[in-house]
Motif scaffolding. Structure first.
Motif, short mmCIF file in Angstrom:
data_model
loop_
_atom_site.label_atom_id
_atom_site.label_comp_id
_atom_site.label_asym_id
_atom_site.label_seq_id
_atom_site.Cartn_x
_atom_site.Cartn_y
_atom_site.Cartn_z
N VAL A 107 -5.73 16.79 0.55
CA VAL A 107 -7.03 17.27 -0.21
C VAL A 107 -7.97 16.47 -0.29
CG1 VAL A 107 -7.74 18.45 -2.46
CG2 VAL A 107 -5.62 19.37 -1.35
N ALA A 108 -7.61 15.32 -1.11
CA ALA A 108 -8.43 13.83 -1.50
C ALA A 108 -8.97 13.68 0.00
CB ALA A 108 -7.65 13.07 -2.18
N ASP A 109 -8.22 13.36 1.02
CA ASP A 109 -8.72 12.89 2.49
C ASP A 109 -9.94 13.92 2.93
OD1 ASP A 109 -7.11 10.86 2.33
OD2 ASP A 109 -5.81 11.60 3.47
N ALA A 110 -9.59 15.29 2.66
CA ALA A 110 -10.64 16.19 3.19
C ALA A 110 -12.10 16.08 2.38
CB ALA A 110 -10.16 17.48 3.20
N LYS A 111 -11.76 15.62 1.11
CA LYS A 111 -12.87 15.80 0.17
C LYS A 111 -13.84 14.39 0.36
CE LYS A 111 -12.49 19.85 -1.78
NZ LYS A 111 -13.52 20.72 -1.70
N VAL A 112 -13.06 13.34 0.27
CA VAL A 112 -13.98 11.77 0.26
C VAL A 112 -13.33 10.83 1.14
CG1 VAL A 112 -14.39 12.22 -2.38
CG2 VAL A 112 -12.00 11.02 -1.60
N HIS A 113 -12.38 11.37 2.09
CA HIS A 113 -12.01 10.48 3.24
C HIS A 113 -11.54 8.97 2.80
CE1 HIS A 113 -13.78 13.95 5.39
NE2 HIS A 113 -14.71 13.48 4.81
N GLY A 114 -11.02 9.06 1.57
CA GLY A 114 -10.59 7.55 1.16
C GLY A 114 -11.80 6.79 0.52
N ALA A 115 -13.00 7.29 0.20
CA ALA A 115 -14.24 6.56 -0.15
C ALA A 115 -14.25 6.49 -1.61
CB ALA A 115 -15.34 7.47 0.34
N ALA A 116 -13.43 7.31 -2.53
CA ALA A 116 -13.42 7.26 -3.98
C ALA A 116 -12.08 7.02 -4.19
CB ALA A 116 -14.06 8.46 -4.51
N PRO A 117 -11.74 5.97 -5.16
CA PRO A 117 -10.14 5.84 -5.40
C PRO A 117 -9.70 6.83 -6.62
CG PRO A 117 -11.90 4.15 -6.60
CD PRO A 117 -12.63 5.28 -5.69
N ALA A 118 -10.35 7.41 -7.31
CA ALA A 118 -9.72 8.02 -8.45
C ALA A 118 -8.70 9.12 -8.02
CB ALA A 118 -10.83 8.84 -9.34
N ALA A 119 -8.82 9.86 -7.09
CA ALA A 119 -7.82 11.07 -6.68
C ALA A 119 -6.64 10.26 -6.27
CB ALA A 119 -8.51 11.69 -5.39
N TYR A 120 -6.76 9.31 -5.63
CA TYR A 120 -5.45 8.41 -5.18
C TYR A 120 -4.73 7.84 -6.00
CZ TYR A 120 -7.97 9.45 -0.57
OH TYR A 120 -8.64 10.41 0.34
N LYS A 121 -5.43 7.25 -7.00
CA LYS A 121 -4.98 6.70 -8.14
C LYS A 121 -4.08 7.76 -9.02
CE LYS A 121 -7.49 2.45 -9.11
NZ LYS A 121 -6.56 1.50 -9.00
N ALA A 122 -4.73 8.61 -9.25
CA ALA A 122 -4.12 10.04 -9.73
C ALA A 122 -2.80 10.41 -9.46
CB ALA A 122 -5.04 11.04 -10.24
N LEU A 123 -2.90 10.41 -8.09
CA LEU A 123 -1.59 10.82 -7.26
C LEU A 123 -0.73 9.94 -7.16
CD1 LEU A 123 -3.69 12.52 -4.04
CD2 LEU A 123 -1.96 13.69 -5.63
N ASP A 124 -0.62 8.54 -7.08
CA ASP A 124 0.12 7.44 -7.39
C ASP A 124 0.84 7.50 -8.77
OD1 ASP A 124 -0.58 6.48 -5.07
OD2 ASP A 124 -1.82 4.98 -5.81
#
Length: 709
Positions: free
Chosen positions: A262-279
């Motif tokens: 979902v995060a990749d589809a929205k921001v393609h890794g360009a914004a860190p917040a979603a990935y930190k939340a998922l971690d």
């Protein structure tokens, strides 16, 4: 600083302007002789138009209230503690004004830790605790309730969310840790990641209950009474709350993997917040809550000190504050009342406008066109859309009938528009056609009727130039789909008077649109910037860079769709028309692509087609096109396209197309879906050094949409 009080006192000193939320404690005798309950009410002393927030001073007040109820519980004076909010508002999270002024990582870390230290005390109380979500709850407002033992929610709650990822943060006061452990990782990721990244989608009270966040739901009329009765039954053992067992095996990992997609589809890794939340969500699968809280503190501090968060807050402030007070708008007292609206044209755009005017203004709306068949089709479209609203339960029968009665059609402009106060045209985008429409209208409307044009790129001044009263003409450019995109570019022609302009802004406010005042310059704001950006992309492709490289090159922007997909959405014919208009005005910067012309001539919708359920480059289109032999790298593609945009924005500001760079960003966010986490476009150009490289200066002062020095 070791104690919670010291942490929060230090934070309060950094933020002297905080609107402090008080935690009032009162004692109630529960029904069914269940005992005495301490009820904490969160209230900042203002009505619902100024929602309750948590800054360091507010957390201190809550901590003091918890000191009191903790002691009362230990002494056996109370059997439970509940938290609720003032009328219509539970609490809407951290006070972002305080976050904006933080300059040190240690201070950011202290804010996270201070919030955790206070909220954890709710879970640690020696008696059961309850959260009564009586109204809007967001961010820290949701999280304070998650620390309670039990939760109820009002069916009337209009907005409930964890919007932090949308802004460039993580839910940092327990959201990432407690929620997946309460309702499971899949549902939690829907709330924390998917909803947040879908333009901050809100849950209603019913959704909160169905997801399992709340244990009981009650109607708003007697919500507190019913919540107290329910709490009494829980305390007496008459009601036993059962929650689903959480699968901590492969299902947890699959949920996190889905969240990353979902995060990749929205921001393609360009914004860190979603990935930190998922971690963090992954980490708390098999670790205790404290480990999750510590991870939240670290992530929160890192993100608070990032440019992305400051851009997210900047964008939030634009949409929430600047949008409500349009820069350069005339005094609203000059606006004339609008009691009837005319719409020239009955095509899809005109029909969407008629529906919007009828729903928001609730005044008669008359459609006209060149024949009765077109008029009937347009009115029929509006009526059908009203029926859909009725079927979805968004309006009742009476409202549906009233709205249908407001929208009619007429072949006779004099009969239909003679007593209209505001008439907008939405006909073919050709100057001669629009001038003829306005000339006809001037002969039949009243002397004070405002004539508005929905043109996307043509000169409002030229359109009005042949009229006896050009001062009544104003640009009123909507974005498609009209019901969804908030932006309305209001264009002042050279002779537009203040009364007509003020009336246009007044109508815009009633339509609930975000109005931005624009100078009458070619393509105004959004289309000019997008056309320069898309034109540079098209030129790079025409010169020989493969389409796949170009698409990959702009991924760091985290755009909602690739430039090639955007071209297909807009339509190659419209894109070509706007590029031709801008080429006529600025031939040195806006090229007209021969390849794009070939795509339009062939009647193709874009560069892609679908084969076996997959999107591939259309071989028929590729055969039409001619390419050069200049191949750029992904980095060169990004730099060149951004430099073109930076140059164009710099020129637009010099020309006075809008008042300030903030208006450019507001337009791009609300009219083009430009990523919120970028703050629009100018903060990103500043942060990447492109503004200074191209124009010799930043668009925004240091500390605006960036960490203060």
């Amino acid at each position: 600083m070791s104690t919670t009080t010291e942490l929060l006192q230090h934070g309060a000193a950094l933020f002297p302007g905080e609107v402090v939320t008080t935690a009032h404690v009162r004692h109630l005798d529960l029904p069914l002789q269940a005992g005495k309950l301490a009820l904490i009410t969160l209230d900042n002393g203002f009505d619902h138009t100024k929602p309750t927030t948590f800054g360091p001073g507010s957390l201190l007040k809550l901590s003091v209230a918890l000191d009191q109820v903790e002691a009362e519980a230990a002494e056996g004076k109370i059997v439970g503690v509940a938290i609720t909010g003032k009328p219509f508002i539970f609490a809407v999270g951290a006070d972002l004004k305080g976050v904006e002024i933080l300059k040190e990582h240690a201070d950011a870390l202290a804010i996270g830790k201070g919030g955790h230290d206070v909220f954890k005390r709710i879970a640690a109380l020696p008696v059961p605790s309850f959260a009564f979500y009586n109204g809007a709850a967001m961010g820290g407002g949701v999280e304070v309730g998650l620390h309670a033992t039990y939760r109820t929610v009002s069916a009337g709650v209009p907005a409930f969310s964890l919007p932090e990822v949308f802004l460039g943060l993580v839910p940092g006061w327990g959201g990432c840790t407690i929620l997946p452990n309460l309702i499971g990782p899949s549902k939690a990721i829907k709330v924390i990641i998917e909803n947040s990244m879908s333009q901050n989608k809100q849950l209603k009270g019913k959704d909160v209950f169905e997801l399992g966040i709340a244990d009981a739901i009650f109607e708003p009329a007697d919500f507190l009474e019913q919540s107290l009765l329910w709490a009494a039954k829980v305390l007496k053992g008459d009601v036993v709350v059962e929650r689903e067992e959480i699968d901590r095996g492969k299902a947890w990992d699959d949920a996190v993997a889905w969240g990353r997609l979902v995060a990749d589809a929205k921001v393609h890794g360009a914004a860190p917040a979603a990935y930190k939340a998922l971690d963090i969500i992954q980490q708390v699968k098999d670790q205790d809550l404290q480990a999750g809280f510590d991870a939240e503190d670290a992530a929160l501090a890192d993100l608070i000190m990032s440019g992305e968060l400051r851009s997210g807050i900047y964008a939030f402030n634009l949409v929430q504050r600047r949008a409500k007070r349009p820069f350069g708008a005339p005094d609203k007292s000059l606006a004339r009342p609008v009691t009837k609206v005319g719409v020239v044209g009955a095509g899809l755009m005109a029909s969407q406008l008629a529906l919007l005017f009828a729903r928001r203004l609730e005044v008669p709306v008359v459609l006209t066109d060149i024949d009765q068949e077109r008029i009937d089709k347009g009115v029929g479209y509006v009526h059908a859309e009203i029926d859909k609203l009725l079927a979805k339960g968004r309006i009742g029968n009476d409202k549906a009938n009233r709205l249908k009665g407001l929208v009619t059609g007429s072949l006779d402009k004099a009969a239909g528009f003679g007593d209209a106060d505001f008439v907008i045209e939405a006909v073919f985008e050709e100057m001669g056609v629009k001038q003829t429409v306005f000339a006809d209208l001037e002969n039949v409307v009243s002397p004070t009727c405002v004539l508005a044009t929905n043109t996307s790129s043509l000169s409002v001044t030229e359109m009005a130039s042949k009229l006896k009263h050009p001062e009544r003409v104003v640009g009123f450019h909507f974005f498609n789909p009209v019901a969804i995109l908030p932006l309305l570019e209001i264009v002042r022609g050279e002779q537009t008077d203040d009364a007509s302009l003020a009336t246009a802004f007044g109508v815009s406010k009633k339509l609930k649109k975000t109005a931005v005042l624009c100078k009458d310059a070619p393509a105004f704001v959004v289309n000019r910037i997008l056309t320069r950006f898309m034109g540079e992309i098209q030129t790079i492709i025409d010169e020989g860079t493969p389409i796949a490289t170009v698409e990959k090159g702009v991924e760091p922007l985290g755009l909602p769709m690739s430039p090639i997909m955007l071209l297909e959405l807009v339509g190659p014919a419209i894109a070509l028309h706007v590029s031709e208009t801008l080429h006529g005005a600025f031939p040195e910067r806006f090229a007209v692509s021969e390849n794009l012309g070939k795509v339009v001539k062939a009647g193709k919708r874009g560069f892609y087609t679908w084969v076996d359920g997959k999107q591939v480059l259309d071989p028929e289109v590729l055969e039409l096109l001619a390419f050069g032999d200049t191949v750029l790298t992904e980095e060169q593609v990004l730099n060149r396209s951004l430099e073109a945009v930076a140059q164009e924005i710099g020129l637009m500001l010099e020309e006075g197309v809008v008042g300030e760079a903030q208006d450019i960003d507001l337009c791009m966010i609300t009219g083009a879906g430009w990523p919120f986490h970028l703050g629009g476009i100018t903060p990103y150009l500043d942060r990447e050094g492109v503004s200074e490289r191209v124009n010799g200066k930043r668009f925004l002062a240091p500390g605006v949409a960036s960490v203060p020095a």
